[in-house]
Design an enzyme around this catalytic site. Structure first.
Site, PDB file in Angstrom:
ATOM      1  N   HIS A 287      -1.613  20.568 -15.971  1.00  0.00           N
ATOM      2  CA  HIS A 287      -0.680  20.242 -14.890  1.00  0.00           C
ATOM      3  C   HIS A 287       0.339  21.383 -14.741  1.00  0.00           C
ATOM      4  CE1 HIS A 287      -1.485  15.749 -15.735  1.00  0.00           C
ATOM      5  NE2 HIS A 287      -1.857  15.954 -14.485  1.00  0.00           N
TER       6      HIS A 287
ATOM      7  N   CYS B  60       5.740  13.791 -19.216  1.00  0.00           N
ATOM      8  CA  CYS B  60       4.686  12.834 -18.823  1.00  0.00           C
ATOM      9  C   CYS B  60       5.058  11.397 -19.139  1.00  0.00           C
ATOM     10  CB  CYS B  60       3.389  13.131 -19.567  1.00  0.00           C
ATOM     11  SG  CYS B  60       3.083  14.843 -19.888  1.00  0.00           S
TER      12      CYS B  60
HETATM   13  C1  CIR Z   1      -4.415  13.102 -19.127  1.00  0.00           C
HETATM   14  O1  CIR Z   1      -5.289  13.944 -19.374  1.00  0.00           O
HETATM   15  O2  CIR Z   1      -4.246  12.651 -18.013  1.00  0.00           O
HETATM   16  C2  CIR Z   1      -3.543  12.613 -20.253  1.00  0.00           C
HETATM   17  N1  CIR Z   1      -4.293  12.623 -21.467  1.00  0.00           N
HETATM   18  C3  CIR Z   1      -2.320  13.490 -20.378  1.00  0.00           C
HETATM   19  C4  CIR Z   1      -1.424  13.379 -19.200  1.00  0.00           C
HETATM   20  C5  CIR Z   1      -0.276  14.285 -19.281  1.00  0.00           C
HETATM   21  N2  CIR Z   1       0.597  14.085 -18.187  1.00  0.00           N
HETATM   22  C6  CIR Z   1       1.390  15.014 -17.676  1.00  0.00           C
HETATM   23  O3  CIR Z   1       1.318  16.184 -18.066  1.00  0.00           O
HETATM   24  N3  CIR Z   1       2.191  14.648 -16.697  1.00  0.00           N
END
Ligand code: CIR
Length: 256
Positions: free
Chosen positions: A164, A251
């Site tokens: 991201h 996140c």
């Molecule tokens: C994913 O791959 O979607 C989750 N394991 C991690 C999400 C991380 N979110 C973020 O960076 N906003």
């Protein structure tokens, strides 16, 4: 200043969350819960009201609420996550967002557009959006149309290597960015003061500014020192279990 924060308890299946780093092992559920509670306490220490949502076992990654909505002063956008296993997570956030925003200012990203909140970085009235494996061109297009109605500017940022946008760049107010890797020399960020995070601590580029304090992941001393030297109060929070499934400090919450 932020008044509210929304967080969601990690579910038992958190150990099955999507990961790009299986070599780190799976998150330990009990430890993830403890770290999550400490995260909430750190947020409370920044003077925000924390709304805690119940765990949802159907979605291993559902504690990463940042990805399912973008919250601004004037509107909220329910996203359409690009990760198939996460797409249904939005239904859990809509009723909560409705407690804070009038229905007329709750907007939706609609398929075939995809967008995840981790790709959206707010810097004042400007929103940078990463074009990633999770956020597509249509997603950025719909997001731009929506935000322009509310007086905000959207700037797309094509990503090269990271999951991201905020995996590698984060705004900590005072015209200052934390930058790592591919973001260090990006032209689009040339007008900002930059704190350069060394590659050895790249995970710590994902810090959050909350009401003058900066939450920094525990275990990244170079980053913590650089942020302190820049004049911020640093609050360390251990996120080792979330790191195992590519999750960081931003996140885990929606801040508004
Ligand atoms: C994913 O791959 O979607 C989750 N394991 C991690 C999400 C991380 N979110 C973020 O960076 N906003």
């Amino acid at each position: 200043m932020f008044k509210n924060v929304i967080v969601k308890t990690p579910c038992k299946n958190v150990c099955e969350g999507i990961t790009g780093a299986p070599e780190l092992g799976k998150p330990i559920y009990e430890k993830a819960l403890l770290q999550h509670s400490a995260y909430i306490e750190a947020l409370k220490g920044c003077g925000v009201k924390v709304t805690l949502l119940e765990a949802d076992d159907e979605y291993p990654d559902s504690c990463f609420v940042e990805d399912v909505a973008v919250v601004t002063e004037n509107c909220a956008v329910i996203t359409n996550p690009g990760a198939a296993s996460r797409n249904g997570e939005t239904k859990g956030i809509i009723p909560v967002i409705s407690n804070f925003y009038e229905s007329g200012v709750i907007e939706y990203i609609k398929a075939p557009a995809t967008l995840e909140g981790g790709d959206v970085m707010m810097a004042g009235d400007t929103f940078y959006v990463g074009k990633s494996a999770r956020t597509n061109e249509e997603g950025i297009g719909q997001f731009t149309d929506i935000l322009s109605k509310y007086g905000y500017k959207v700037i797309p940022v094509p990503l090269e290597r990271v999951l991201h946008l905020k995996t590698g760049v984060n705004y900590i107010e005072n015209n200052t960015l934390l930058v790592c890797g591919e973001f260090i020399d990006k032209k689009v960020f040339s007008d900002y003061k930059k704190i350069i995070i060394p590659e050895s601590e790249s995970y710590a580029a994902n810090c959050i500014w909350v009401n003058s304090k900066v939450l920094v992941p525990a275990g990244y001393p170079i980053t913590a020192k650089l942020i302190e030297q820049a004049g911020y109060e640093v609050v360390l929070v251990d996120t080792s279990e979330f790191r195992k499934i590519d999750g960081g400090l931003s996140c885990l919450s929606l801040r508004f």
